[in-house]
Design a protein around this motif. Structure first.
Motif, mmCIF file in Angstrom:
data_model
loop_
_atom_site.group_PDB
_atom_site.id
_atom_site.type_symbol
_atom_site.label_atom_id
_atom_site.label_comp_id
_atom_site.label_asym_id
_atom_site.label_seq_id
_atom_site.Cartn_x
_atom_site.Cartn_y
_atom_site.Cartn_z
ATOM 1 N N UNK A 302 -16.995 -21.761 44.372
ATOM 2 C CA UNK A 302 -15.765 -22.571 43.936
ATOM 3 C C UNK A 302 -14.752 -21.563 43.320
ATOM 4 N N UNK A 303 -13.355 -21.868 43.655
ATOM 5 C CA UNK A 303 -12.408 -21.117 42.970
ATOM 6 C C UNK A 303 -11.909 -22.252 41.841
ATOM 7 N N UNK A 304 -11.354 -21.750 40.902
ATOM 8 C CA UNK A 304 -11.089 -22.459 39.652
ATOM 9 C C UNK A 304 -9.795 -22.008 39.270
ATOM 10 N N UNK A 305 -8.625 -21.762 39.882
ATOM 11 C CA UNK A 305 -7.599 -21.270 39.083
ATOM 12 C C UNK A 305 -6.841 -22.342 38.433
ATOM 13 N N UNK A 306 -7.188 -22.650 37.188
ATOM 14 C CA UNK A 306 -6.636 -23.491 36.285
ATOM 15 C C UNK A 306 -5.397 -22.853 35.747
ATOM 16 N N UNK A 307 -4.486 -23.564 35.645
ATOM 17 C CA UNK A 307 -3.153 -23.296 35.112
ATOM 18 C C UNK A 307 -3.152 -23.958 33.437
ATOM 19 N N UNK A 308 -3.394 -25.000 33.281
ATOM 20 C CA UNK A 308 -3.259 -25.843 32.027
ATOM 21 C C UNK A 308 -4.263 -26.853 31.892
ATOM 22 N N UNK A 331 -6.357 -20.648 29.206
ATOM 23 C CA UNK A 331 -6.819 -21.837 28.743
ATOM 24 C C UNK A 331 -8.232 -21.708 28.019
ATOM 25 N N UNK A 332 -9.301 -22.819 28.098
ATOM 26 C CA UNK A 332 -10.351 -22.655 27.758
ATOM 27 C C UNK A 332 -11.386 -22.077 28.296
#
Length: 407
Positions: A302-308, A331-332
């Motif tokens: 899985x890719x998880x490129x969270x911004x906000x 972020x967290x």
């Protein structure tokens, strides 16, 4: 201890509520809307209903949400008064919007803990390419005002991460406690129909927005495909955007007759991507939880490129299923993933590093299997409801103690 959870839906508190009762750790009640009560009363113990007010078509646009929450708060107060005629309550735990405790402050001699995921959409953050329109920022000021007021009036406020706590003014930190929820996630069979001899890379978010990382996932995937062709990218989530303003961007950018029906479609069309059996890309919309779990189990990476985000539940679904995750160091996420122990971290906008890590996993997945195994172990140790429940009970005790000190 006698606890009353309040939320219009079951939301954040269901797992904790059921665990406390099942393990006899506390006496827990759950105040929810009448419709939710009727749908779940036969399978979840100690549900208590409250009425939801009818929508008012004549309300002032900028305070529409506030007015509805205030009306709901009066009805919540009424239901609590009726419940108190049957039993005592030691602590109230109310969701900041779904259980809006405004009319409870100062009315009952019971400590109140408010759960706030984030204090405002402005503080939560959004992609600068898709800015907050004026109407949203005006309404958001009301949301932020009520969030800060809840901190001032509650004994304590729970937020889901240290990062979320940092969204509040420092002068309020003493009353804000970071505590992620507890989960009870079990492995399921992989039910997603995979292609033979193809490496499957997933992306999962409740909504397919730039803020959640969908746009960046597509850009990274295109670069990976230049280096490795035996890969399929399967993204799961709803096209309807929830916490950011990509839809407003589309409305301003396109005339109605030419407007893409969703931000997902806009990104795919812009990047020249078509979906289908012969495509390297596939979309899975939200369906049942079992189908979602079966999809997650079937992915190789899985890719998880969270911004906000303040704390996205989807990430925990991946970790509890022993998935190898490459996540952004934003972020967290660094509170959850430790680089090269239970996942990989890289800078959100460093696409070449995302590609490097992904191709390394694609070429030698066995060399990274320990990351998924560590993710599973760490998730159970830090985030399983068995262990998290004790932390919540300590927070509840703290709130009760603070109330006694005040008098």
């Amino acid at each position: 201890m006698r606890i009353l959870f309040i939320h219009e839906g079951l939301g954040q508190f269901q797992t904790l509520h059921e665990h406390l009762n099942a393990e006899s750790l506390a006496h827990s009640w759950f105040l929810c809307s009448t419709s939710v009560y009727n749908a779940n009363k036969d399978r979840i113990a100690n549900l208590v209903p409250f009425q939801v007010p009818a929508e008012n078509a004549n309300t002032y646009f900028y305070t529409k949400n506030l007015e509805a929450r205030i009306q709901r708060s009066f009805l919540i107060k009424k239901s609590i008064s009726e419940l108190l005629a049957r039993t005592g309550i030691d602590v109230i735990v109310a969701h900041g919007s779904g259980g809006f405790p405004l009319q409870l402050f100062g009315e009952f001699d019971i400590p109140i803990i408010t759960y706030i995921e984030f204090p405002s959409f402005t503080r939560h953050g959004y992609d600068a390419k898709y800015p907050q329109p004026d109407y949203a920022s005006y309404r958001d000021k009301v949301f932020e005002m009520t969030s800060y007021h809840q901190v001032l009036k509650s004994e304590l406020v729970i937020v889901p991460s240290v990062y979320a706590k940092g969204m509040f003014p420092a002068c309020l930190y003493d009353k804000v406690i970071a505590q992620m929820e507890g989960f009870d996630i079990t492995r399921r069979p992989a039910t997603f129909a995979r292609k033979d001899d193809v490496f499957h890379v997933g992306f999962a978010a409740r909504d397919l927005s730039s803020a959640k990382g969908f746009e960046q996932f597509i850009l990274i995937a295109k670069e990976i495909l230049k280096k490795r062709q035996n890969v399929r990218f399967v993204f799961c989530g709803a096209p309807k955007v929830l916490y950011s303003y990509e839809d407003a961007f589309l409305q301003n950018r396109f005339e109605k007759e030419n407007r893409p029906e969703s931000f997902m479609k806009y990104v795919l069309e812009r990047e020249g991507i078509t979906l289908g059996e012969d495509s390297a890309f596939q979309h899975v919309d939200f369906a049942s939880y079992d189908e979602f779990a079966g999809y997650v189990e079937a992915m190789d990476l899985f890719l998880y490129p969270l911004q906000f985000g303040s704390a996205n539940w989807g990430l925990f679904e991946l970790l509890f299923r022993a998935k190898v995750v490459i996540g952004s160091d934003r972020c967290f996420i660094p509170e959850v993933i430790r680089h090269r122990y239970n996942g990989l971290l890289c800078k959100y906008d460093d696409i070449q590093t995302w590609v490097q890590y992904a191709t390394e996993v694609i070429d030698a997945p066995a060399d990274f299997r320990h990351l998924g195994e560590n993710a599973l172990h760490d998730a159970h140790e830090r985030f399983h409801i068995r262990n998290v429940a004790a932390s919540y009970l300590r927070i509840f005790d703290m709130a009760i103690g603070r109330r006694k000190l005040i008098g």
